[in-house]
Design a protein around this motif. Structure first.
Motif, PDB file in Angstrom:
ATOM      1  N   LYS A   1       0.988  -1.118   0.257  1.00  0.00           N
ATOM      2  CA  LYS A   1      -0.097   0.439  -0.265  1.00  0.00           C
ATOM      3  C   LYS A   1       0.488   1.180  -0.298  1.00  0.00           C
ATOM      4  O   LYS A   1       1.684   1.415   1.152  1.00  0.00           O
ATOM      5  CB  LYS A   1      -1.268   0.093   0.748  1.00  0.00           C
ATOM      6  CG  LYS A   1      -2.323   1.215   1.706  1.00  0.00           C
ATOM      7  CD  LYS A   1      -3.446   0.806   2.448  1.00  0.00           C
ATOM      8  CE  LYS A   1      -3.689   1.842   2.784  1.00  0.00           C
ATOM      9  NZ  LYS A   1      -3.411   2.264   3.483  1.00  0.00           N
TER      10      LYS A   1
ATOM     11  N   ASN B   1      -0.876   3.104  -9.298  1.00  0.00           N
ATOM     12  CA  ASN B   1      -1.450   3.287  -9.393  1.00  0.00           C
ATOM     13  C   ASN B   1      -2.532   4.309 -10.072  1.00  0.00           C
ATOM     14  O   ASN B   1      -1.688   5.140 -10.057  1.00  0.00           O
ATOM     15  CB  ASN B   1      -3.354   2.129  -8.913  1.00  0.00           C
ATOM     16  CG  ASN B   1      -3.584   3.316  -7.413  1.00  0.00           C
ATOM     17  OD1 ASN B   1      -3.455   4.280  -7.435  1.00  0.00           O
ATOM     18  ND2 ASN B   1      -4.053   3.041  -6.673  1.00  0.00           N
ATOM     19  N   PHE B   2      -3.647   4.540 -10.806  1.00  0.00           N
ATOM     20  CA  PHE B   2      -3.971   5.780 -11.413  1.00  0.00           C
ATOM     21  C   PHE B   2      -3.633   6.986 -11.020  1.00  0.00           C
ATOM     22  O   PHE B   2      -4.066   8.234 -11.088  1.00  0.00           O
ATOM     23  CB  PHE B   2      -5.196   4.578 -12.051  1.00  0.00           C
ATOM     24  CG  PHE B   2      -5.112   4.798 -13.195  1.00  0.00           C
ATOM     25  CD1 PHE B   2      -3.716   4.215 -14.002  1.00  0.00           C
ATOM     26  CD2 PHE B   2      -6.036   3.463 -14.010  1.00  0.00           C
ATOM     27  CE1 PHE B   2      -4.025   3.674 -15.290  1.00  0.00           C
ATOM     28  CE2 PHE B   2      -5.828   2.677 -14.958  1.00  0.00           C
ATOM     29  CZ  PHE B   2      -4.803   3.166 -15.943  1.00  0.00           C
ATOM     30  N   GLU B   3      -4.330   6.132  -9.503  1.00  0.00           N
ATOM     31  CA  GLU B   3      -4.961   7.339  -8.008  1.00  0.00           C
ATOM     32  C   GLU B   3      -3.813   8.140  -7.548  1.00  0.00           C
ATOM     33  O   GLU B   3      -3.851   9.438  -7.626  1.00  0.00           O
ATOM     34  CB  GLU B   3      -5.820   6.641  -7.264  1.00  0.00           C
ATOM     35  CG  GLU B   3      -6.560   7.799  -5.909  1.00  0.00           C
ATOM     36  CD  GLU B   3      -5.628   8.464  -5.199  1.00  0.00           C
ATOM     37  OE1 GLU B   3      -5.765   8.721  -4.627  1.00  0.00           O
ATOM     38  OE2 GLU B   3      -5.217   6.371  -4.799  1.00  0.00           O
ATOM     39  N   THR B   4      -2.845   7.160  -7.184  1.00  0.00           N
ATOM     40  CA  THR B   4      -1.577   8.002  -5.995  1.00  0.00           C
ATOM     41  C   THR B   4      -1.284   8.151  -7.593  1.00  0.00           C
ATOM     42  O   THR B   4      -0.053   9.301  -8.020  1.00  0.00           O
ATOM     43  CB  THR B   4      -0.717   6.103  -5.994  1.00  0.00           C
ATOM     44  OG1 THR B   4      -0.599   5.584  -6.750  1.00  0.00           O
ATOM     45  CG2 THR B   4      -1.604   6.310  -4.999  1.00  0.00           C
TER      46      THR B   4
ATOM     47  N   ALA C   1       6.346   0.730 -11.763  1.00  0.00           N
ATOM     48  CA  ALA C   1       4.841   0.349 -11.662  1.00  0.00           C
ATOM     49  C   ALA C   1       4.718  -1.333 -11.281  1.00  0.00           C
ATOM     50  O   ALA C   1       5.514  -1.999 -12.883  1.00  0.00           O
ATOM     51  CB  ALA C   1       3.513   0.738 -12.262  1.00  0.00           C
TER      52      ALA C   1
ATOM     53  N   SER D   1       3.095  -4.096  -9.578  1.00  0.00           N
ATOM     54  CA  SER D   1       1.946  -5.531  -9.847  1.00  0.00           C
ATOM     55  C   SER D   1       1.057  -5.013 -10.403  1.00  0.00           C
ATOM     56  O   SER D   1      -0.499  -5.220 -11.212  1.00  0.00           O
ATOM     57  CB  SER D   1       1.196  -5.292  -8.317  1.00  0.00           C
ATOM     58  OG  SER D   1       1.297  -4.492  -7.914  1.00  0.00           O
ATOM     59  N   PHE D   2       0.605  -2.754 -10.409  1.00  0.00           N
ATOM     60  CA  PHE D   2      -0.870  -2.552 -11.049  1.00  0.00           C
ATOM     61  C   PHE D   2       0.227  -2.837 -12.594  1.00  0.00           C
ATOM     62  O   PHE D   2      -1.526  -3.145 -13.644  1.00  0.00           O
ATOM     63  CB  PHE D   2      -0.275  -1.352 -11.161  1.00  0.00           C
ATOM     64  CG  PHE D   2      -1.722  -0.584 -11.546  1.00  0.00           C
ATOM     65  CD1 PHE D   2      -2.856  -0.552 -11.078  1.00  0.00           C
ATOM     66  CD2 PHE D   2      -1.447   0.549 -12.615  1.00  0.00           C
ATOM     67  CE1 PHE D   2      -3.941   0.318 -11.380  1.00  0.00           C
ATOM     68  CE2 PHE D   2      -2.786   1.360 -12.920  1.00  0.00           C
ATOM     69  CZ  PHE D   2      -3.995   0.491 -12.057  1.00  0.00           C
TER      70      PHE D   2
ATOM     71  N   ALA E   1      -2.164  -5.944 -14.668  1.00  0.00           N
ATOM     72  CA  ALA E   1      -3.282  -5.375 -15.342  1.00  0.00           C
ATOM     73  C   ALA E   1      -4.618  -7.127 -16.674  1.00  0.00           C
ATOM     74  O   ALA E   1      -3.095  -7.651 -17.614  1.00  0.00           O
ATOM     75  CB  ALA E   1      -3.123  -3.798 -15.373  1.00  0.00           C
TER      76      ALA E   1
ATOM     77  N   THR F   1      -2.207  -0.246 -20.244  1.00  0.00           N
ATOM     78  CA  THR F   1      -2.170   0.021 -18.326  1.00  0.00           C
ATOM     79  C   THR F   1      -1.187   1.009 -18.189  1.00  0.00           C
ATOM     80  O   THR F   1      -1.068   2.352 -18.186  1.00  0.00           O
ATOM     81  CB  THR F   1      -2.245  -0.644 -17.502  1.00  0.00           C
ATOM     82  OG1 THR F   1      -3.007  -1.411 -17.488  1.00  0.00           O
ATOM     83  CG2 THR F   1      -1.831  -0.353 -15.651  1.00  0.00           C
TER      84      THR F   1
ATOM     85  N   LEU G   1      -1.481   5.512 -17.318  1.00  0.00           N
ATOM     86  CA  LEU G   1      -0.663   5.582 -16.470  1.00  0.00           C
ATOM     87  C   LEU G   1       0.198   6.690 -16.638  1.00  0.00           C
ATOM     88  O   LEU G   1       0.396   7.724 -16.150  1.00  0.00           O
ATOM     89  CB  LEU G   1       0.521   4.497 -15.887  1.00  0.00           C
ATOM     90  CG  LEU G   1       1.115   4.882 -14.299  1.00  0.00           C
ATOM     91  CD1 LEU G   1      -0.164   5.592 -13.626  1.00  0.00           C
ATOM     92  CD2 LEU G   1       2.205   3.558 -13.953  1.00  0.00           C
TER      93      LEU G   1
END
Ligand code: DX5
Ligand code: ZN
Length: 216
Positions: free
Chosen positions: A147, A179-182, A196, A198-199, A203, A209, A213
């Motif tokens: 996280k 991820n897209f948000e962070t 990046a 795992s993102f 996918a 992705t 990104l």
């Protein structure tokens, strides 16, 4: 500021690594990120020189190597010889960071310095003009899929301010929980390169992705 993406192969399919590298060649990824872990500095062991040597034969992008090892100095030349283009060491393990950074540049690689989440940005004041990149960990290093630590955004803002004050020519790279948000918040705060793992590899469509990104 740039908007670069460096997918971490820590989350790739090691039974089909070549296939994933060819996918990255065709994607909009800018670099390929390698997480080298020694089981001492971090509580995990990943992979080392032979994997990088093999990937180098087929990769068309610069190899961005992140050393999570306690004694990087004797390995600077071996990583250069294996194909690293950017070599990043941890601030926390280097007793003579200036010398280590200088040795990386002497080998013709770009030199990066990485900070763990608890290491403050102001410790970089006297090295910032000697490096090509600062890597800020946004998770505690050792594992993919963790996280994102929110305080990283403040660190990016402080680091961008330090770079401006010192008129340094340095890229800011961020590693962990992207991820897209962070990712959007990091680019907005002044990050240049997002790692990046795992993102991207988790996918359904990693190439898409990576594209998305880059354009969050
Ligand atoms: C953690 C590694 C990261 C990791 C990122 O020690 O340095 O590069 O692969 O993984 P994600 O993107 O899954 O958080
Ligand atoms: Zn990394």
């Amino acid at each position: 500021m740039s908007r670069l993406i460096s997918p971490s192969i820590l989350s790739a399919d090691f039974n089909n690594l070549g296939k994933d590298i060819l996918m990255l060649n065709q994607s909009e990824a800018d670099w390929i990120h390698f997480d080298v872990m020694d089981g001492v500095f971090v509580p995990n062991i990943s992979f080392g020189l032979p994997v990088i040597q093999h990937v180098k034969k087929i990769a068309t992008k610069p190899l961005d190597v992140h050393l999570m090892i306690i004694n990087p100095d004797p390995f600077i030349k071996p990583f250069k010889d294996s194909g690293a283009d950017i070599l990043t060491v941890h601030f926390e393990v280097c007793n003579h960071l200036h010398r280590t950074v200088d040795a990386i540049r002497q080998e013709g690689m770009k030199a990066g310095v990485c900070l763990n989440p608890a290491t403050p940005v102001h410790f970089l004041e006297d090295i910032i003009n000697e490096v090509d990149m600062i890597l800020l960990m946004s998770v505690n290093p050792g594992f993919g899929g963790q996280k994102f630590i929110q305080n990283t955004i403040q660190k990016v803002i402080r680091l961008r301010r330090l770079i401006e004050e010192k008129q340094a020519n340095v890229l800011i790279e961020i590693d962990g929980g992207v991820n897209f948000e962070t990712g959007k918040r990091l680019f907005d705060a002044g990050a240049d390169v997002l790692v990046a793992g795992s993102f991207v590899f988790g996918a359904e469509d990693p190439k898409l992705t990576i594209h998305q990104l880059k354009n969050v």
